[in-house]
Scaffold this motif. Structure first.
Motif, PDB file in Angstrom:
ATOM      1  N   VAL A  52      -3.845   9.996   5.723  1.00  0.00           N
ATOM      2  CA  VAL A  52      -2.552   9.706   5.917  1.00  0.00           C
ATOM      3  C   VAL A  52      -1.609  10.553   5.249  1.00  0.00           C
ATOM      4  CG1 VAL A  52      -0.662   8.089   5.784  1.00  0.00           C
ATOM      5  CG2 VAL A  52      -2.736   7.372   6.640  1.00  0.00           C
ATOM      6  N   GLY A  53      -1.855  10.913   3.860  1.00  0.00           N
ATOM      7  CA  GLY A  53      -1.166  11.873   3.093  1.00  0.00           C
ATOM      8  C   GLY A  53      -1.256  13.166   3.582  1.00  0.00           C
ATOM      9  N   ARG A  54      -2.571  13.486   4.131  1.00  0.00           N
ATOM     10  CA  ARG A  54      -2.789  14.943   4.565  1.00  0.00           C
ATOM     11  C   ARG A  54      -2.114  15.134   5.922  1.00  0.00           C
ATOM     12  NH1 ARG A  54      -6.839  17.882   2.708  1.00  0.00           N
ATOM     13  NH2 ARG A  54      -7.336  18.810   4.848  1.00  0.00           N
ATOM     14  N   VAL A  55      -1.970  14.208   6.793  1.00  0.00           N
ATOM     15  CA  VAL A  55      -0.913  14.385   7.925  1.00  0.00           C
ATOM     16  C   VAL A  55       0.495  14.639   7.720  1.00  0.00           C
ATOM     17  CG1 VAL A  55      -0.009  12.987  10.016  1.00  0.00           C
ATOM     18  CG2 VAL A  55      -2.371  12.865   9.328  1.00  0.00           C
ATOM     19  N   ALA A  56       0.740  13.861   6.534  1.00  0.00           N
ATOM     20  CA  ALA A  56       2.326  14.158   6.088  1.00  0.00           C
ATOM     21  C   ALA A  56       2.546  15.255   5.268  1.00  0.00           C
ATOM     22  CB  ALA A  56       2.734  13.163   5.123  1.00  0.00           C
ATOM     23  N   ARG A  57       1.400  15.770   4.660  1.00  0.00           N
ATOM     24  CA  ARG A  57       1.607  17.071   4.026  1.00  0.00           C
ATOM     25  C   ARG A  57       1.754  18.294   4.649  1.00  0.00           C
ATOM     26  NH1 ARG A  57      -0.951  18.470  -1.651  1.00  0.00           N
ATOM     27  NH2 ARG A  57       1.034  17.793  -2.282  1.00  0.00           N
ATOM     28  N   TYR A  58       0.809  18.378   5.573  1.00  0.00           N
ATOM     29  CA  TYR A  58       0.795  19.616   6.704  1.00  0.00           C
ATOM     30  C   TYR A  58       1.214  19.253   7.991  1.00  0.00           C
ATOM     31  CZ  TYR A  58      -2.715  20.484   3.060  1.00  0.00           C
ATOM     32  OH  TYR A  58      -3.471  20.524   1.824  1.00  0.00           O
ATOM     33  N   THR A  69       0.923  -1.226   0.059  1.00  0.00           N
ATOM     34  CA  THR A  69       0.064   0.096   0.057  1.00  0.00           C
ATOM     35  C   THR A  69       0.806   1.162  -0.071  1.00  0.00           C
ATOM     36  OG1 THR A  69      -1.610  -1.129   1.235  1.00  0.00           O
ATOM     37  CG2 THR A  69      -1.651   1.266   1.286  1.00  0.00           C
ATOM     38  N   ARG A  70       0.708   2.112  -1.001  1.00  0.00           N
ATOM     39  CA  ARG A  70       1.390   3.560  -1.431  1.00  0.00           C
ATOM     40  C   ARG A  70       0.561   4.252  -1.576  1.00  0.00           C
ATOM     41  NH1 ARG A  70       5.217  -0.132  -4.780  1.00  0.00           N
ATOM     42  NH2 ARG A  70       6.819  -0.865  -3.140  1.00  0.00           N
ATOM     43  N   MET A  71       0.670   5.633  -0.978  1.00  0.00           N
ATOM     44  CA  MET A  71       0.117   6.989  -1.543  1.00  0.00           C
ATOM     45  C   MET A  71       0.850   7.983  -1.550  1.00  0.00           C
ATOM     46  SD  MET A  71      -1.812   7.127   2.207  1.00  0.00           S
ATOM     47  CE  MET A  71      -2.166   5.432   2.243  1.00  0.00           C
ATOM     48  N   ARG A  72       0.387   8.937  -2.177  1.00  0.00           N
ATOM     49  CA  ARG A  72       1.234  10.197  -2.611  1.00  0.00           C
ATOM     50  C   ARG A  72       0.871  11.060  -1.436  1.00  0.00           C
ATOM     51  NH1 ARG A  72       4.692   9.936  -6.466  1.00  0.00           N
ATOM     52  NH2 ARG A  72       4.493  12.008  -7.261  1.00  0.00           N
ATOM     53  N   ILE A  73       1.917  11.974  -1.092  1.00  0.00           N
ATOM     54  CA  ILE A  73       1.845  12.866  -0.253  1.00  0.00           C
ATOM     55  C   ILE A  73       0.456  13.877  -0.341  1.00  0.00           C
ATOM     56  CG2 ILE A  73       3.367  14.611  -1.318  1.00  0.00           C
ATOM     57  CD1 ILE A  73       4.174  15.430   1.738  1.00  0.00           C
TER      58      ILE A  73
END
Length: 200
Positions: free
Chosen positions: A82-88, A73-77
């Motif tokens: 999960v990706g929103r936590v990483a981005r912001y 399982t992979r996702m873009r930032i």
């Protein structure tokens, strides 16, 4: 309630310390951390997502989601919660994850049965390394004490990731200081330049 939370946090930190002291491979350490955290937080799921490159997060360990989804399982930032936590680099705490802004359903993980979601960034000195998540079937928001406890675990994860405690197969578990790095620079004057780079 606070004393209970502090006691649980202290027990969890002690268990994490013991897990880190064991002579085990990086993946085994990650697996132990998600098991200990899920149990301590009384949640059905704990997952660790780490960056495999500067734009992509990878599910590297989980307790509660489908084991087959680990390293698949992979996702873009910016993609999904999960990706929103990483981005912001901000905590997301919701009792109804499927209705939360930015939610993305990952069918291979089996997460559709979980309502509550708490995600905290794993970061060190402003450098984003990944995301630590707990989920539960019960629709509830996690308390301030629970958020604090998860942030402490994320801090430990960040330090151990930096020290190479989770090195293993695959890009997401490669040694951080052996990955290629791209530096953007501007020319002050045309011609040839030479210089030294100091890594700290």
């Amino acid at each position: 309630m606070v004393q209970t939370s502090e006691s649980e946090s202290r027990k969890l930190l002690g268990a994490l310390r013991d897990a880190m002291a064991e002579d085990s491979a990086g993946q085994a350490r990650l697996d132990k951390i998600v098991q200990l955290t899920a149990s301590s937080m009384r949640s059905q799921v704990c997952s660790i997502y780490l960056f495999r490159d500067q734009d992509t997060l990878e599910l590297c360990a989980t307790e509660g989601l489908n084991a087959a989804a680990v390293h698949q399982t992979r996702m873009r930032i910016g993609e999904g919660l999960v990706g929103r936590v990483a981005r912001y680099n901000q905590v997301i705490n919701t009792a109804d994850a499927p209705s939360a802004k930015g939610f993305r359903f990952m069918a291979e993980t089996g997460e559709e049965i979980y309502s509550s979601f708490l995600g905290v960034p794993i970061q060190r000195l402003g450098d984003s390394l990944g995301v630590l998540v707990v989920q539960s079937k019960e629709a509830r928001e996690f308390s301030a004490d629970e958020i604090y406890a998860l942030e402490v675990v994320a801090m430990v994860l960040a330090e151990m990731t930096e020290l190479g405690a989770f090195v293993g197969d695959g890009d997401a578990l490669s040694a951080r200081h052996q990955k290629p790095v791209l530096f953007h620079a501007k020319s002050a004057q045309d011609g040839v330049a030479e210089g030294l780079v100091h890594l700290q």
